[in-house]
Write a protein that holds these residues in place. Structure first.
Motif: not given
Length: 184
Positions: A97-123
């Motif tokens: 929560h809070g301004p820092i927490g909400r911003r951090i919570g919305r970020i998709v970590p790069k390592k996770i984004a890279t895995l998602c790019e491999l398989v192109h999930p619906w979501e």
């Protein structure tokens, strides 16, 4: 005329059980809608050729999926890319929560984004997990408070998980649930 029941596998990698609990809940929500659902940890995953859809989840540690989940996605990326796939994670970020927490919570970590790019999930969806104070150093507790951590314990939002499960069911053309046997 024979109706075709969607075959779905719900796979997970868990460190302390929270991700397994979420995967079980998703599997039960999908089964309520007459899908043929199998649940398994990624290390004992069934042959994907038996399934048209995959829901895959992992706990998040150090802004990355657990090694077993990451290895599974890399090893099966071609098979996963040919199926309907939804990916979820369970970690601390969505509970901040809070301004820092909400911003951090919305970020998709790069390592996770890279895995998602491999398989192109619906979501890809991130859910809060279970975070206990016991065993956490004073420094780590201070950092947790600084970035917007407000409380400890079970922070899973079962209503949000149910809603996401319903969106998966809708994407697969499953019928409405006949009962509400899955409780949060």
């Amino acid at each position: 005329m024979e109706s075709k029941t969607p075959r779905i596998v719900v796979l997970y990698a868990t460190a302390q059980g929270s991700t397994r609990d979420v995967a079980e809940f998703i599997a039960a929500c999908l089964a309520e809608r007459s899908a043929d659902v199998e649940l398994s940890d990624v290390e004992h995953a069934p042959d994907l050729s038996r399934f048209g859809a995959v829901v895959l989840g992992s706990a998040v540690h150090d802004m990355a999926f657990l090694p077993a989940a990451a290895a599974y996605i890399r090893a099966h990326r071609d098979e996963l890319a040919r199926r309907d796939v939804w990916i979820f994670s369970v970690g601390l970020g969505p509970s901040l929560h809070g301004p820092i927490g909400r911003r951090i919570g919305r970020i998709v970590p790069k390592k996770i984004a890279t895995l998602c790019e491999l398989v192109h999930p619906w979501e890809y969806r991130a859910f809060a997990g279970h975070y206990e104070r016991a065993g956490i150093s004073l420094k780590a507790r201070g950092l947790y408070r600084l970035i917007g951590g407000g409380r400890y314990g079970d922070m899973r939002d079962w209503a949000a998980i149910r809603t996401w499960s319903a969106s998966i069911a809708q994407g697969l053309g499953l019928r409405q649930a006949q009962s509400t046997t899955v409780n949060s």
